[in-house]
Scaffold this motif. Structure first.
Motif, PDB file in Angstrom:
ATOM      1  N   CYS A   1       2.875   6.092  -2.746  1.00  0.00           N
ATOM      2  CA  CYS A   1       4.045   6.879  -3.150  1.00  0.00           C
ATOM      3  C   CYS A   1       4.065   7.078  -4.665  1.00  0.00           C
ATOM      4  CB  CYS A   1       5.322   6.188  -2.684  1.00  0.00           C
ATOM      5  SG  CYS A   1       6.827   7.085  -3.116  1.00  0.00           S
ATOM      6  N   ALA A   2       3.840   6.011  -5.415  1.00  0.00           N
ATOM      7  CA  ALA A   2       3.835   6.109  -6.879  1.00  0.00           C
ATOM      8  C   ALA A   2       2.715   7.029  -7.355  1.00  0.00           C
ATOM      9  CB  ALA A   2       3.686   4.721  -7.500  1.00  0.00           C
ATOM     10  N   SER A   3       1.553   6.920  -6.744  1.00  0.00           N
ATOM     11  CA  SER A   3       0.421   7.770  -7.128  1.00  0.00           C
ATOM     12  C   SER A   3       0.731   9.247  -6.877  1.00  0.00           C
ATOM     13  CB  SER A   3      -0.834   7.366  -6.349  1.00  0.00           C
ATOM     14  OG  SER A   3      -1.220   6.056  -6.682  1.00  0.00           O
ATOM     15  N   ARG A   4       1.329   9.540  -5.736  1.00  0.00           N
ATOM     16  CA  ARG A   4       1.718  10.940  -5.436  1.00  0.00           C
ATOM     17  C   ARG A   4       2.734  11.454  -6.449  1.00  0.00           C
ATOM     18  NH1 ARG A   4       1.918   8.918  -0.201  1.00  0.00           N
ATOM     19  NH2 ARG A   4       4.186   8.910  -0.285  1.00  0.00           N
TER      20      ARG A   4
ATOM     21  N   LYS B   1       0.823  -1.210   0.000  1.00  0.00           N
ATOM     22  CA  LYS B   1       0.000   0.000   0.000  1.00  0.00           C
ATOM     23  C   LYS B   1       0.863   1.268   0.000  1.00  0.00           C
ATOM     24  CE  LYS B   1      -3.713   2.240   2.559  1.00  0.00           C
ATOM     25  NZ  LYS B   1      -4.603   2.141   3.723  1.00  0.00           N
ATOM     26  N   LYS B   2       1.954   1.253   0.748  1.00  0.00           N
ATOM     27  CA  LYS B   2       2.832   2.430   0.807  1.00  0.00           C
ATOM     28  C   LYS B   2       3.466   2.707  -0.559  1.00  0.00           C
ATOM     29  CE  LYS B   2       3.903   1.801   5.675  1.00  0.00           C
ATOM     30  NZ  LYS B   2       4.946   1.442   6.650  1.00  0.00           N
ATOM     31  N   ALA B   3       3.862   1.666  -1.262  1.00  0.00           N
ATOM     32  CA  ALA B   3       4.450   1.840  -2.595  1.00  0.00           C
ATOM     33  C   ALA B   3       3.430   2.403  -3.577  1.00  0.00           C
ATOM     34  CB  ALA B   3       5.000   0.507  -3.106  1.00  0.00           C
TER      35      ALA B   3
ATOM     36  N   ASP C   1      13.256 -14.398   5.628  1.00  0.00           N
ATOM     37  CA  ASP C   1      12.280 -15.390   6.078  1.00  0.00           C
ATOM     38  C   ASP C   1      10.886 -14.817   5.886  1.00  0.00           C
ATOM     39  OD1 ASP C   1      10.708 -17.262   7.316  1.00  0.00           O
ATOM     40  OD2 ASP C   1      11.521 -16.923   9.327  1.00  0.00           O
ATOM     41  N   LYS C   2      10.182 -15.258   4.845  1.00  0.00           N
ATOM     42  CA  LYS C   2       8.862 -14.719   4.529  1.00  0.00           C
ATOM     43  C   LYS C   2       7.856 -14.919   5.645  1.00  0.00           C
ATOM     44  CE  LYS C   2       7.061 -15.560   0.602  1.00  0.00           C
ATOM     45  NZ  LYS C   2       6.620 -15.970  -0.721  1.00  0.00           N
ATOM     46  N   ASN C   3       7.984 -15.976   6.411  1.00  0.00           N
ATOM     47  CA  ASN C   3       7.027 -16.252   7.479  1.00  0.00           C
ATOM     48  C   ASN C   3       7.097 -15.232   8.613  1.00  0.00           C
ATOM     49  OD1 ASN C   3       6.116 -18.569   6.145  1.00  0.00           O
ATOM     50  ND2 ASN C   3       7.775 -19.768   7.007  1.00  0.00           N
ATOM     51  N   ALA C   4       8.205 -14.554   8.751  1.00  0.00           N
ATOM     52  CA  ALA C   4       8.387 -13.607   9.844  1.00  0.00           C
ATOM     53  C   ALA C   4       8.038 -12.175   9.442  1.00  0.00           C
ATOM     54  CB  ALA C   4       9.835 -13.666  10.326  1.00  0.00           C
ATOM     55  N   LEU C   5       7.591 -11.969   8.203  1.00  0.00           N
ATOM     56  CA  LEU C   5       7.386 -10.618   7.699  1.00  0.00           C
ATOM     57  C   LEU C   5       5.926 -10.242   7.552  1.00  0.00           C
ATOM     58  CD1 LEU C   5      10.123 -10.692   4.955  1.00  0.00           C
ATOM     59  CD2 LEU C   5      10.290  -9.744   7.241  1.00  0.00           C
ATOM     60  N   GLY C   6       5.641  -8.957   7.624  1.00  0.00           N
ATOM     61  CA  GLY C   6       4.300  -8.432   7.387  1.00  0.00           C
ATOM     62  C   GLY C   6       4.088  -8.169   5.905  1.00  0.00           C
ATOM     63  N   ILE C   7       2.882  -7.734   5.561  1.00  0.00           N
ATOM     64  CA  ILE C   7       2.505  -7.501   4.168  1.00  0.00           C
ATOM     65  C   ILE C   7       3.402  -6.471   3.482  1.00  0.00           C
ATOM     66  CG2 ILE C   7       0.750  -5.780   4.747  1.00  0.00           C
ATOM     67  CD1 ILE C   7       0.347  -8.359   1.994  1.00  0.00           C
ATOM     68  N   ASP C   8       3.800  -5.421   4.184  1.00  0.00           N
ATOM     69  CA  ASP C   8       4.637  -4.387   3.578  1.00  0.00           C
ATOM     70  C   ASP C   8       6.000  -4.926   3.156  1.00  0.00           C
ATOM     71  OD1 ASP C   8       2.692  -2.506   3.870  1.00  0.00           O
ATOM     72  OD2 ASP C   8       3.571  -1.560   5.632  1.00  0.00           O
ATOM     73  N   GLN C   9       6.516  -5.890   3.889  1.00  0.00           N
ATOM     74  CA  GLN C   9       7.836  -6.420   3.600  1.00  0.00           C
ATOM     75  C   GLN C   9       7.811  -7.559   2.596  1.00  0.00           C
ATOM     76  OE1 GLN C   9       8.540  -7.153   7.681  1.00  0.00           O
ATOM     77  NE2 GLN C   9       9.769  -5.316   7.953  1.00  0.00           N
ATOM     78  N   ARG C  10       6.645  -8.192   2.373  1.00  0.00           N
ATOM     79  CA  ARG C  10       6.561  -9.285   1.404  1.00  0.00           C
ATOM     80  C   ARG C  10       6.884  -8.834  -0.004  1.00  0.00           C
ATOM     81  NH1 ARG C  10       1.011 -11.691   2.406  1.00  0.00           N
ATOM     82  NH2 ARG C  10       0.891 -11.299   0.196  1.00  0.00           N
ATOM     83  N   ALA C  11       6.672  -7.559  -0.302  1.00  0.00           N
ATOM     84  CA  ALA C  11       6.886  -7.054  -1.664  1.00  0.00           C
ATOM     85  C   ALA C  11       8.339  -7.213  -2.110  1.00  0.00           C
ATOM     86  CB  ALA C  11       6.473  -5.595  -1.746  1.00  0.00           C
ATOM     87  N   TRP C  12       9.285  -7.160  -1.203  1.00  0.00           N
ATOM     88  CA  TRP C  12      10.687  -7.265  -1.602  1.00  0.00           C
ATOM     89  C   TRP C  12      11.368  -8.539  -1.112  1.00  0.00           C
ATOM     90  CZ3 TRP C  12      13.345  -7.625   2.854  1.00  0.00           C
ATOM     91  CH2 TRP C  12      12.851  -6.944   3.976  1.00  0.00           C
TER      92      TRP C  12
END
Length: 85
Positions: A20-23, A15-17, A65-76
């Motif tokens: 940011c892109a929209s702005r 969502k943050k990306a 480790d994807k299992n330890a990350l939230g939605i914002d961090q899954r993108a990278w």
């Protein structure tokens, strides 16, 4: 300028990306460019069928480790080897 009939659609799960892109598009008065929050093509599959000339994809690539990350961090996050999504 090279292809004036083209419309560019950017997709991101983060969502943050998207915000940011929209702005940035608005700030730079960029036209014919859409930014949509989506996990790959899930929000556009029907709309894009038979209409896409080119797809560019920047997959997750950083080791983590994807299992330890939230939605914002899954993108990278590319998993344990940096090449899985």
């Amino acid at each position: 300028k090279l292809c004036p009939e083209a419309t560019i659609i950017a997709l991101d799960i983060n969502k943050k990306a998207v915000n940011c892109a929209s702005r940035n598009l608005k700030r730079n008065d960029v036209k014919k460019f859409r930014v949509i929050r989506s996990d790959l093509f899930e929000k556009l599959a029907a709309e894009l069928t038979g209409r896409v000339g080119l797809v560019l994809f920047n997959p997750p690539y950083l080791i983590g480790d994807k299992n330890a990350l939230g939605i914002d961090q899954r993108a990278w996050n590319g998993g344990e080897e940096g090449a899985t999504s």
